[in-house]
Design an enzyme around this catalytic site. Sequence first.
Site, PDB file in Angstrom:
ATOM      1  CG  ASP A   1     -33.777 -74.220 121.619  1.00 29.28           C
ATOM      2  OD1 ASP A   1     -32.589 -73.894 121.421  1.00 29.28           O
ATOM      3  OD2 ASP A   1     -34.429 -74.967 120.860  1.00 29.28           O
TER       4      ASP A   1
ATOM      5  CD  GLU B   1     -38.256 -44.968 123.406  1.00 22.11           C
ATOM      6  OE1 GLU B   1     -39.132 -45.275 124.210  1.00 22.11           O
ATOM      7  OE2 GLU B   1     -37.040 -45.036 123.702  1.00 22.11           O
TER       8      GLU B   1
ATOM      9  CB  CYS C   1     -38.820 -47.493 115.857  1.00 19.68           C
ATOM     10  SG  CYS C   1     -38.814 -48.440 117.370  1.00 19.68           S
TER      11      CYS C   1
ATOM     12  CB  THR D   1     -36.396 -57.382 121.308  1.00 18.14           C
ATOM     13  OG1 THR D   1     -37.303 -56.883 122.286  1.00 18.14           O
ATOM     14  CG2 THR D   1     -36.834 -58.745 120.840  1.00 18.14           C
TER      15      THR D   1
ATOM     16  CG  HIS E   1     -38.494 -50.774 112.450  1.00 19.28           C
ATOM     17  ND1 HIS E   1     -37.324 -50.394 113.071  1.00 19.28           N
ATOM     18  CD2 HIS E   1     -39.388 -51.030 113.442  1.00 19.28           C
ATOM     19  CE1 HIS E   1     -37.511 -50.412 114.383  1.00 19.28           C
ATOM     20  NE2 HIS E   1     -38.750 -50.796 114.628  1.00 19.28           N
TER      21      HIS E   1
ATOM     22  CE  LYS F   1     -42.806 -62.774 113.307  1.00 19.27           C
ATOM     23  NZ  LYS F   1     -43.628 -63.969 113.413  1.00 19.27           N
TER      24      LYS F   1
HETATM   25  N1  COA Z   1     -36.422 -72.514 117.812  1.00 12.18           N
HETATM   26  C1  COA Z   1     -36.790 -71.678 116.806  1.00 12.18           C
HETATM   27  N2  COA Z   1     -37.819 -70.785 116.923  1.00 12.18           N
HETATM   28  C2  COA Z   1     -38.470 -70.716 118.092  1.00 12.18           C
HETATM   29  C3  COA Z   1     -38.136 -71.570 119.164  1.00 12.18           C
HETATM   30  C4  COA Z   1     -37.060 -72.491 118.993  1.00 12.18           C
HETATM   31  N3  COA Z   1     -36.682 -73.308 119.965  1.00 12.18           N
HETATM   32  N4  COA Z   1     -38.958 -71.274 120.206  1.00 12.18           N
HETATM   33  C5  COA Z   1     -39.799 -70.294 119.778  1.00 12.18           C
HETATM   34  N5  COA Z   1     -39.499 -69.953 118.509  1.00 12.18           N
HETATM   35  C6  COA Z   1     -40.129 -68.915 117.685  1.00 12.18           C
HETATM   36  C7  COA Z   1     -41.628 -68.859 117.838  1.00 12.18           C
HETATM   37  O1  COA Z   1     -42.266 -69.875 117.083  1.00 12.18           O
HETATM   38  C8  COA Z   1     -41.904 -67.468 117.314  1.00 12.18           C
HETATM   39  O2  COA Z   1     -41.867 -67.486 115.907  1.00 12.18           O
HETATM   40  P1  COA Z   1     -43.098 -66.892 115.044  1.00 12.18           P
HETATM   41  O3  COA Z   1     -43.064 -65.393 115.264  1.00 12.18           O
HETATM   42  O4  COA Z   1     -42.754 -67.263 113.645  1.00 12.18           O
HETATM   43  O5  COA Z   1     -44.340 -67.497 115.564  1.00 12.18           O
HETATM   44  C9  COA Z   1     -40.676 -66.664 117.783  1.00 12.18           C
HETATM   45  O6  COA Z   1     -39.687 -67.645 118.135  1.00 12.18           O
HETATM   46  C10 COA Z   1     -40.948 -65.773 118.999  1.00 12.18           C
HETATM   47  O7  COA Z   1     -41.474 -66.525 120.034  1.00 12.18           O
HETATM   48  P2  COA Z   1     -42.885 -66.166 120.741  1.00 12.18           P
HETATM   49  O8  COA Z   1     -43.063 -67.138 121.863  1.00 12.18           O
HETATM   50  O9  COA Z   1     -43.963 -66.037 119.759  1.00 12.18           O
HETATM   51  O10 COA Z   1     -42.717 -64.693 121.265  1.00 12.18           O
HETATM   52  P3  COA Z   1     -42.231 -64.108 122.661  1.00 12.18           P
HETATM   53  O11 COA Z   1     -43.308 -64.280 123.664  1.00 12.18           O
HETATM   54  O12 COA Z   1     -40.880 -64.604 123.027  1.00 12.18           O
HETATM   55  O13 COA Z   1     -42.105 -62.563 122.306  1.00 12.18           O
HETATM   56  C11 COA Z   1     -41.733 -60.585 121.035  1.00 12.18           C
HETATM   57  C12 COA Z   1     -41.488 -62.091 121.126  1.00 12.18           C
HETATM   58  C13 COA Z   1     -41.087 -60.031 119.790  1.00 12.18           C
HETATM   59  C14 COA Z   1     -43.239 -60.295 121.010  1.00 12.18           C
HETATM   60  C15 COA Z   1     -41.085 -59.923 122.310  1.00 12.18           C
HETATM   61  O14 COA Z   1     -39.701 -60.135 122.264  1.00 12.18           O
HETATM   62  C16 COA Z   1     -41.364 -58.444 122.411  1.00 12.18           C
HETATM   63  O15 COA Z   1     -42.390 -58.028 122.950  1.00 12.18           O
HETATM   64  N6  COA Z   1     -40.429 -57.566 121.929  1.00 12.18           N
HETATM   65  C17 COA Z   1     -40.580 -56.117 121.983  1.00 12.18           C
HETATM   66  C18 COA Z   1     -41.603 -55.572 120.989  1.00 12.18           C
HETATM   67  C19 COA Z   1     -41.179 -55.655 119.562  1.00 12.18           C
HETATM   68  O16 COA Z   1     -39.994 -55.777 119.268  1.00 12.18           O
HETATM   69  N7  COA Z   1     -42.158 -55.549 118.666  1.00 12.18           N
HETATM   70  C20 COA Z   1     -41.906 -55.610 117.237  1.00 12.18           C
HETATM   71  C21 COA Z   1     -42.791 -54.719 116.410  1.00 12.18           C
HETATM   72  S1  COA Z   1     -42.460 -53.009 116.681  1.00 12.18           S
END
Ligand code: COA
Length: 386
Positions: free
Chosen positions: A30, A80, A112, A153, A234, A243
Amino acid sequence: MTVVGIHDLSIATASRFLDLALLAERAGIDPDKYRIGLGQDQMSVPAPDEDIVTMAAAAAMPIVERHGASGIRTVLFATESGVDQSKSAAVFVHELLGLDPATRVVELKQACYSATAALQFALGIVARQPEESVLVIAADVARYAVDTAAEPTQGAGAVAMLVTQDPAIAEVEPATGIHTADVDDFWRPNDSDTAVVNGKLSIDAYLDAFVGAWDDYRARGGAAIESIDYFCHHQPFTRMAVKAHQRLAVHTGAALTPAQMESTTRYNRRLGNSYTASLYFALAALLDGEDDLTDRRVGMYSYGSGSIGEFFSLRIRPGYRTALRTEATKRILDSREPLDVDAYRALHAAHSASSEVDREIAPTSPAPFHFIGVQGRARRYARTDA
Ligand code: COA
């Protein structure tokens, strides 16, 4: 006491971008997961002749054109995604911009975070030698493996800042809070050109370091939460800033509002993650997006996995709007060329950090600076508008 801070700020990014709705469609996800769940609409994708050096030089060039190069005696390059294990990317930028040989250049690394270290070091240099200015450049290409949760990301961008006394844009206030902890949330081994990441752990580590840095900031005389008007966090993906804002509200018990950070996400939603530059893109978006920030205090939270968090604050200077580059930034973002998923994936696959074989790369991107290949194991760059 000498007032020191950010006198000018200029951005650059890669010349192409991918609309994340296309990536979601390809993955059968989605699109709202990326748009709302991650808070991301697009990500910048570098062409073969673009990297941290070309983006950094493009970001810094308008600063040198506006102020001249004569005051710049130090270039601090935060990244980085370094292009050499030994030689600083700042040396390449120094050459491309034609800076004076009597210039100190160095590269700084801590995921970062290092642009904030560079900014703090720059303030120290200027406080000691007020007639000197320091060019701080944050530039990164965020690369993760395809078909992973981290793929949406990615991103790319550079922010250049001129740090001087009596700055036109923002004073950096003296109090700062720091929190360092050894965490394996994200790193990139020497033999890998994509990051290793434990995404969920990185979110927790980011927030834990935020609370730790905030407490340290307050303990060292930092401003009370009620006297901070806006917050830049950041933004590895912009939902992360939301968050962080919510966590700070809970931690302090303050009634923080979304309006205190909403305008900071406008550029990063389109650029994707630019690692060291992302916090300063948030600042650029705030400065460009709000009508009048004169004398407003801005809280800045910088995080680098591994990990370190730092919280500090800015005070926006009267007349700052005349120093902004709002129209140029809009042009840079709007002029990027859209890619489809196949074209983005082809660029991702074609990326090579190898120096084993000499190669030439055609200068095809519209930017003024180009990575033109490897010769005798050394990277070569060119300026094509000169
Ligand atoms: N509509 C709206 N929101 C949706 C959705 C939809 N159809 N489907 C999922 N979501 C939301 C989830 O509820 C979640 O929200 P939440 O954080 O409030 O719980 C969010 O989208 C992300 O989805 P989730 O399944 O939890 O995570 P993911 O497995 O896709 O991974 C990261 C997300 C950020 C962990 C991943 O992209 C990543 O590892 N990125 C690199 C590391 C990074 O950027 N880290 C940040 C700190 S330095």
